[in-house]
Design a protein around this motif. Structure first.
Motif, mmCIF file in Angstrom:
data_model
loop_
_atom_site.group_PDB
_atom_site.id
_atom_site.type_symbol
_atom_site.label_atom_id
_atom_site.label_comp_id
_atom_site.label_asym_id
_atom_site.label_seq_id
_atom_site.Cartn_x
_atom_site.Cartn_y
_atom_site.Cartn_z
ATOM 1 N N PHE A 107 0.837 -1.203 0.000
ATOM 2 C CA PHE A 107 0.000 0.000 0.000
ATOM 3 C C PHE A 107 0.869 1.249 0.000
ATOM 4 C CE2 PHE A 107 -2.758 -3.134 2.095
ATOM 5 C CZ PHE A 107 -3.939 -2.975 1.383
ATOM 6 N N MET A 108 0.374 2.296 -0.682
ATOM 7 C CA MET A 108 0.926 3.634 -0.525
ATOM 8 C C MET A 108 -0.242 4.586 -0.272
ATOM 9 S SD MET A 108 4.207 3.960 -3.126
ATOM 10 C CE MET A 108 4.785 5.480 -2.343
ATOM 11 N N TYR A 109 0.081 5.803 0.140
ATOM 12 C CA TYR A 109 -0.948 6.730 0.609
ATOM 13 C C TYR A 109 -0.633 8.135 0.110
ATOM 14 C CZ TYR A 109 -0.829 2.738 3.741
ATOM 15 O OH TYR A 109 -0.776 1.463 4.230
ATOM 16 N N SER A 110 -1.680 8.899 -0.172
ATOM 17 C CA SER A 110 -1.464 10.285 -0.570
ATOM 18 C C SER A 110 -2.492 11.190 0.096
ATOM 19 C CB SER A 110 -1.537 10.452 -2.088
ATOM 20 O OG SER A 110 -2.876 10.367 -2.559
ATOM 21 N N LYS A 111 -2.138 12.459 0.117
ATOM 22 C CA LYS A 111 -3.011 13.469 0.709
ATOM 23 C C LYS A 111 -2.835 14.752 -0.089
ATOM 24 C CE LYS A 111 -4.101 15.258 5.333
ATOM 25 N NZ LYS A 111 -3.629 15.292 6.747
ATOM 26 N N GLY A 112 -3.875 15.132 -0.830
ATOM 27 C CA GLY A 112 -3.797 16.341 -1.640
ATOM 28 C C GLY A 112 -4.306 16.128 -3.046
ATOM 29 N N ASP A 113 -3.659 16.784 -3.995
ATOM 30 C CA ASP A 113 -4.094 16.819 -5.391
ATOM 31 C C ASP A 113 -3.483 15.656 -6.178
ATOM 32 O OD1 ASP A 113 -4.804 17.396 -7.984
ATOM 33 O OD2 ASP A 113 -3.849 19.379 -8.039
ATOM 34 N N ILE A 114 -4.255 14.584 -6.377
ATOM 35 C CA ILE A 114 -3.701 13.400 -7.044
ATOM 36 C C ILE A 114 -3.509 13.606 -8.545
ATOM 37 C CG2 ILE A 114 -4.637 11.821 -5.323
ATOM 38 C CD1 ILE A 114 -6.800 11.043 -7.337
ATOM 39 N N SER A 115 -4.054 14.686 -9.109
ATOM 40 C CA SER A 115 -3.832 14.946 -10.537
ATOM 41 C C SER A 115 -2.347 15.208 -10.815
ATOM 42 C CB SER A 115 -4.667 16.134 -11.007
ATOM 43 O OG SER A 115 -4.138 17.360 -10.534
ATOM 44 N N LEU A 116 -1.580 15.534 -9.776
ATOM 45 C CA LEU A 116 -0.147 15.792 -9.950
ATOM 46 C C LEU A 116 0.623 14.519 -10.291
ATOM 47 C CD1 LEU A 116 0.584 18.335 -7.064
ATOM 48 C CD2 LEU A 116 -0.278 18.756 -9.370
ATOM 49 N N LEU A 117 -0.022 13.358 -10.120
ATOM 50 C CA LEU A 117 0.601 12.078 -10.459
ATOM 51 C C LEU A 117 0.271 11.626 -11.874
ATOM 52 C CD1 LEU A 117 -0.152 10.144 -7.137
ATOM 53 C CD2 LEU A 117 2.046 11.134 -7.828
ATOM 54 N N SER A 118 -0.532 12.389 -12.573
ATOM 55 C CA SER A 118 -0.971 11.996 -13.912
ATOM 56 C C SER A 118 0.224 11.801 -14.844
ATOM 57 C CB SER A 118 -1.903 13.068 -14.486
ATOM 58 O OG SER A 118 -2.244 12.764 -15.821
ATOM 59 N N LEU A 119 0.127 10.813 -15.724
ATOM 60 C CA LEU A 119 1.212 10.515 -16.660
ATOM 61 C C LEU A 119 1.483 11.651 -17.635
ATOM 62 C CD1 LEU A 119 0.470 6.766 -17.501
ATOM 63 C CD2 LEU A 119 2.284 7.673 -16.034
ATOM 64 N N ASP A 120 0.492 12.530 -17.838
ATOM 65 C CA ASP A 120 0.710 13.630 -18.787
ATOM 66 C C ASP A 120 1.263 14.894 -18.124
ATOM 67 O OD1 ASP A 120 -1.481 14.545 -17.418
ATOM 68 O OD2 ASP A 120 -2.825 14.619 -19.146
ATOM 69 N N ARG A 121 1.609 14.807 -16.828
ATOM 70 C CA ARG A 121 2.232 15.939 -16.141
ATOM 71 C C ARG A 121 3.746 15.743 -16.095
ATOM 72 N NH1 ARG A 121 -1.652 18.661 -12.997
ATOM 73 N NH2 ARG A 121 -0.105 20.344 -12.868
ATOM 74 N N LYS A 122 4.486 16.844 -16.169
ATOM 75 C CA LYS A 122 5.949 16.786 -16.119
ATOM 76 C C LYS A 122 6.404 16.963 -14.672
ATOM 77 C CE LYS A 122 6.428 20.272 -18.919
ATOM 78 N NZ LYS A 122 7.046 21.313 -19.788
ATOM 79 N N ARG A 123 7.315 16.080 -14.223
ATOM 80 C CA ARG A 123 7.797 16.135 -12.844
ATOM 81 C C ARG A 123 9.321 16.118 -12.808
ATOM 82 N NH1 ARG A 123 3.101 13.201 -12.783
ATOM 83 N NH2 ARG A 123 4.242 11.467 -13.728
ATOM 84 N N VAL A 124 9.900 16.995 -12.013
ATOM 85 C CA VAL A 124 11.343 17.038 -11.828
ATOM 86 C C VAL A 124 11.647 16.960 -10.338
ATOM 87 C CG1 VAL A 124 11.326 19.585 -11.901
ATOM 88 C CG2 VAL A 124 13.483 18.336 -12.225
ATOM 89 N N ALA A 125 12.577 16.092 -9.978
ATOM 90 C CA ALA A 125 13.019 16.000 -8.586
ATOM 91 C C ALA A 125 14.221 16.913 -8.395
ATOM 92 C CB ALA A 125 13.387 14.566 -8.229
ATOM 93 N N ILE A 126 14.142 17.813 -7.436
ATOM 94 C CA ILE A 126 15.268 18.683 -7.085
ATOM 95 C C ILE A 126 15.725 18.258 -5.699
ATOM 96 C CG2 ILE A 126 16.028 21.053 -6.701
ATOM 97 C CD1 ILE A 126 13.882 21.968 -8.662
ATOM 98 N N VAL A 127 16.952 17.728 -5.621
ATOM 99 C CA VAL A 127 17.400 17.085 -4.384
ATOM 100 C C VAL A 127 18.811 17.540 -4.018
ATOM 101 C CG1 VAL A 127 15.933 15.066 -4.744
ATOM 102 C CG2 VAL A 127 18.263 15.086 -5.674
ATOM 103 N N GLY A 128 19.176 17.277 -2.772
ATOM 104 C CA GLY A 128 20.511 17.635 -2.321
ATOM 105 C C GLY A 128 20.672 17.517 -0.824
ATOM 106 N N THR A 129 21.757 18.036 -0.334
ATOM 107 C CA THR A 129 22.154 17.897 1.056
ATOM 108 C C THR A 129 21.199 18.574 2.039
ATOM 109 O OG1 THR A 129 23.934 18.378 2.632
ATOM 110 C CG2 THR A 129 23.627 19.947 0.856
#
Length: 285
Positions: A107-129
């Motif tokens: 199982f996984m869980y979410s809270k908020g706007d699930i449309s942000l997971l849509s395959l037609d949306r662009k997502r970039v991870a910005i990560v670091g220290t």
């Protein structure tokens, strides 16, 4: 019937039964409650090897489980929140479309706007220290602004440092952000980001693999990095070191065949290591 089985598996997982046992029960099309709590049932033999000592102890008291389930159902706000959603590994849903089955938890869980997971949306991870320099903080803001203006959803892990800057900057700019947590929604880590997490659940999306009654372990942070990498189209590394959670995210992004961009780390060995994982250095000017 299938919906009831999913529900039973969810509550059994929150009670403390392990994923391998519950997955085996589902795959063998067994009744979860009968299989676990009726030790005289012959079907128990098919899953006996999946029981840990903890599972056997939990399985001794069905009434205790019933009381636990009733209390959780009646008191857990997540289960009553219209913005909340539970994702089952063996369904086709927004998260199983992004996260490979081999690393997807039951199982996984979410809270908020699930449309942000849509395959037609662009997502970039910005990560670091967690301990960025002032230069890296300003650079994170600049990079975030660029990708928000290009209609990307900013993904990160709600950790201190670069993660926090990328989430907060996105919200300040009116953009959309996804925070992938190593904890459940009741125990935000770090605590200093409680208010930020509330803002993200209102204006973006919180995602976790940790249910409301589950604990966080060291491995939960590594799992979180896997989900960040797989949910994103590309990864941007601002500042890191050789032994860090960020390097773990880079490794996961490489294994997921994601594009990896990184800022010059000012360290040849570190730059070369990121390049080994397919990283491309970007101009930070």
């Amino acid at each position: 019937m299938t919906k009831k089985i999913r529900s039973d598996l969810f509550y059994l997982k929150q009670f403390g039964f392990n994923d391998s046992l519950l997955q085996a029960i589902f795959q063998l099309k067994l009744d979860p409650i009968v299989s676990i709590f009726n030790n005289e049932n012959e079907l128990i033999m098919e899953i006996e090897s999946k029981f840990t000592d903890k599972d056997r102890e939990l399985a001794r008291d069905y009434q205790q489980y019933k009381n636990f389930k009733s209390e959780l159902f009646n008191t857990e706000t997540f289960l009553k929140d219209r913005k909340s959603k539970i994702y089952f590994k063996y369904d086709y849903n927004e998260l199983t479309a992004l996260i490979p089955k081999k690393i997807m938890p039951l199982f996984m869980y979410s809270k908020g706007d699930i449309s942000l997971l849509s395959l037609d949306r662009k997502r970039v991870a910005i990560v670091g220290t967690r301990n960025p320099s002032e230069k890296s903080i300003e650079l994170t803001k600049k990079i975030t602004q660029k990708y928000v203006s290009d209609n990307y959803i900013i993904v990160s892990g709600l950790a201190e440092g670069i993660d926090t800057v990328s989430h907060a900057t996105t919200l300040d700019l009116g953009g959309k952000t996804i925070a992938v947590l190593p904890t459940n929604f009741n125990k935000i880590y770090p605590k200093e980001n409680n208010d930020l997490a509330d803002l993200i659940s209102d204006k973006g999306l919180l995602v976790t693999a940790i249910g409301p009654k589950e604990n966080t372990y060291k491995s939960s942070f590594l799992d979180r990095n896997q989900y960040v990498a797989n949910m994103s189209d590309l990864i941007i590394v601002v500042e890191t070191n050789l032994k860090s959670g960020t390097m773990n995210t880079i490794r996961n992004a490489y294994e997921a065949n994601k594009k990896i961009l990184f800022v010059d780390q000012g360290d040849e060995a570190l730059n070369n290591k990121i390049c080994e994982f397919g990283g491309e250095m970007i101009n930070d000017k």
